[in-house]
Design an enzyme around this catalytic site. Structure first.
Site, PDB file in Angstrom:
ATOM      1  N   ARG A   1     -12.798  10.062  20.842  1.00  0.00           N
ATOM      2  CA  ARG A   1     -11.564   9.842  21.585  1.00  0.00           C
ATOM      3  C   ARG A   1     -11.723  10.109  23.081  1.00  0.00           C
ATOM      4  O   ARG A   1     -10.839   9.790  23.863  1.00  0.00           O
ATOM      5  CB  ARG A   1     -10.434  10.737  21.053  1.00  0.00           C
ATOM      6  CG  ARG A   1      -9.911  10.330  19.689  1.00  0.00           C
ATOM      7  CD  ARG A   1      -8.721  11.172  19.281  1.00  0.00           C
ATOM      8  NE  ARG A   1      -8.224  10.800  17.967  1.00  0.00           N
ATOM      9  CZ  ARG A   1      -7.386   9.801  17.730  1.00  0.00           C
ATOM     10  NH1 ARG A   1      -6.962   9.061  18.722  1.00  0.00           N
ATOM     11  NH2 ARG A   1      -6.970   9.545  16.505  1.00  0.00           N
TER      12      ARG A   1
ATOM     13  N   ARG B   1      12.237   5.535  13.951  1.00  0.00           N
ATOM     14  CA  ARG B   1      11.634   6.864  14.099  1.00  0.00           C
ATOM     15  C   ARG B   1      11.492   7.211  15.576  1.00  0.00           C
ATOM     16  O   ARG B   1      11.339   6.329  16.425  1.00  0.00           O
ATOM     17  CB  ARG B   1      10.248   6.896  13.438  1.00  0.00           C
ATOM     18  CG  ARG B   1      10.269   6.720  11.944  1.00  0.00           C
ATOM     19  CD  ARG B   1       8.873   6.516  11.382  1.00  0.00           C
ATOM     20  NE  ARG B   1       7.952   7.566  11.826  1.00  0.00           N
ATOM     21  CZ  ARG B   1       6.704   7.336  12.208  1.00  0.00           C
ATOM     22  NH1 ARG B   1       6.211   6.109  12.220  1.00  0.00           N
ATOM     23  NH2 ARG B   1       5.928   8.339  12.563  1.00  0.00           N
TER      24      ARG B   1
ATOM     25  N   ARG C   1       2.761   7.800  24.980  1.00  0.00           N
ATOM     26  CA  ARG C   1       1.520   7.764  24.200  1.00  0.00           C
ATOM     27  C   ARG C   1       0.489   6.858  24.865  1.00  0.00           C
ATOM     28  O   ARG C   1      -0.709   7.153  24.869  1.00  0.00           O
ATOM     29  CB  ARG C   1       1.804   7.248  22.782  1.00  0.00           C
ATOM     30  CG  ARG C   1       2.529   8.250  21.885  1.00  0.00           C
ATOM     31  CD  ARG C   1       2.993   7.601  20.598  1.00  0.00           C
ATOM     32  NE  ARG C   1       1.886   7.171  19.754  1.00  0.00           N
ATOM     33  CZ  ARG C   1       2.014   6.297  18.755  1.00  0.00           C
ATOM     34  NH1 ARG C   1       3.199   5.769  18.478  1.00  0.00           N
ATOM     35  NH2 ARG C   1       0.976   5.956  18.023  1.00  0.00           N
TER      36      ARG C   1
ATOM     37  N   ARG D   1       9.777  -1.524  14.976  1.00  0.00           N
ATOM     38  CA  ARG D   1       9.643  -1.034  13.593  1.00  0.00           C
ATOM     39  C   ARG D   1      10.893  -0.283  13.153  1.00  0.00           C
ATOM     40  O   ARG D   1      11.472   0.476  13.916  1.00  0.00           O
ATOM     41  CB  ARG D   1       8.417  -0.127  13.461  1.00  0.00           C
ATOM     42  CG  ARG D   1       7.125  -0.846  13.734  1.00  0.00           C
ATOM     43  CD  ARG D   1       5.905  -0.101  13.231  1.00  0.00           C
ATOM     44  NE  ARG D   1       5.692   1.184  13.870  1.00  0.00           N
ATOM     45  CZ  ARG D   1       4.515   1.795  13.917  1.00  0.00           C
ATOM     46  NH1 ARG D   1       3.452   1.223  13.380  1.00  0.00           N
ATOM     47  NH2 ARG D   1       4.390   2.973  14.503  1.00  0.00           N
TER      48      ARG D   1
ATOM     49  N   LYS E   1      -5.818  -1.334  15.145  1.00  0.00           N
ATOM     50  CA  LYS E   1      -7.160  -0.818  14.830  1.00  0.00           C
ATOM     51  C   LYS E   1      -7.361  -0.620  13.326  1.00  0.00           C
ATOM     52  O   LYS E   1      -8.399  -0.980  12.791  1.00  0.00           O
ATOM     53  CB  LYS E   1      -7.413   0.514  15.550  1.00  0.00           C
ATOM     54  CG  LYS E   1      -7.578   0.398  17.041  1.00  0.00           C
ATOM     55  CD  LYS E   1      -8.098   1.682  17.657  1.00  0.00           C
ATOM     56  CE  LYS E   1      -7.169   2.874  17.432  1.00  0.00           C
ATOM     57  NZ  LYS E   1      -5.827   2.689  18.016  1.00  0.00           N
TER      58      LYS E   1
END
Length: 217
Positions: free
Chosen positions: A88, A160, A171, A127, A13
């Protein structure tokens, strides 16, 4: 043009918002940017938001909405804007609709970046972040020359907690719980447009712009 961009974590996004806003010559407005501007500027809303953030609490909807209202009232947003990160949920969408009606306008289109959960996991779980300089690498899309070592500074790369698969899937669950009703809301309004957000960034931007043209005056 007045656009809202929605999509799950890892849909790209932020990247697409930047490109689309640039193509349309409208400001990109993200809740993160608004929060930072208010907090760093020491506005009354910023001070209020900081109190919640310092306690580790979520900033209430009414504070977020007030910040968005102030931002949409600025001169550069009068001819259009792209909202990223707001609304949201359905209550926020209803407030935004009412707010824009008071301004004598409304949304033109809501772009929904569509990505499969497994693809999101592949993007985010790959990542790796450098402990020394903070640069982010990706084991598939942008790997360092030596595994586990940052090309930029030689620091150690680590994953992370936010980028672990179990965290990402949680999530995504939260996103679906909050955003599925939002997508239905805008579908009922007749302004929702899905965009396939897989593939090269440039192709996703082209698909997005093509979708937007269908809603242009």
């Amino acid at each position: 043009m007045r656009v809202v961009l929605v999509g799950p974590p890892g849909a790209g996004k932020g990247t697409q918002a930047q490109f689309i806003a640039s193509h349309l010559s409208i400001p990109k407005i993200s809740t993160g940017d608004i929060f930072r501007a208010n907090v760093s500027g020491g506005t009354e809303l910023g001070k209020l938001a900081k109190e919640y953030m310092d306690r580790g609490d979520l900033v209430p909807d009414e504070v977020t909405v007030a910040m968005v209202r102030d931002r949409l009232s600025e001169d550069d947003a009068q001819e259009g804007f792209l909202l990223d990160g707001f609304p949201r949920n359905v209550p926020q969408a209803e407030v935004l609709k009412k707010m824009l009606a008071e301004f004598g306008t409304g949304l033109d289109v809501v772009l929904n970046l569509v990505v499969e959960d497994d693809e999101v996991v592949r993007r985010l779980a790959g990542r790796r972040t450098c402990r020394s300089c903070g640069k982010v690498w990706h084991v598939v899309f942008d790997p360092p020359t030596v595994e586990g070592v940052c090309d930029a500074c030689g620091g150690e790369l680590f994953q992370r907690d936010d980028d672990r698969e179990e965290t990402i899937r949680r999530r995504l669950e939260v996103y679906q719980e909050q955003t599925a009703p939002l997508i239905s809301f805008y579908a009922d309004e007749g302004i929702l447009q899905g965009v396939d957000a897989t593939g090269p960034v440039e192709e996703i931007t082209q698909r997005s712009m093509s979708a937007l043209r269908r809603f242009a005056d």
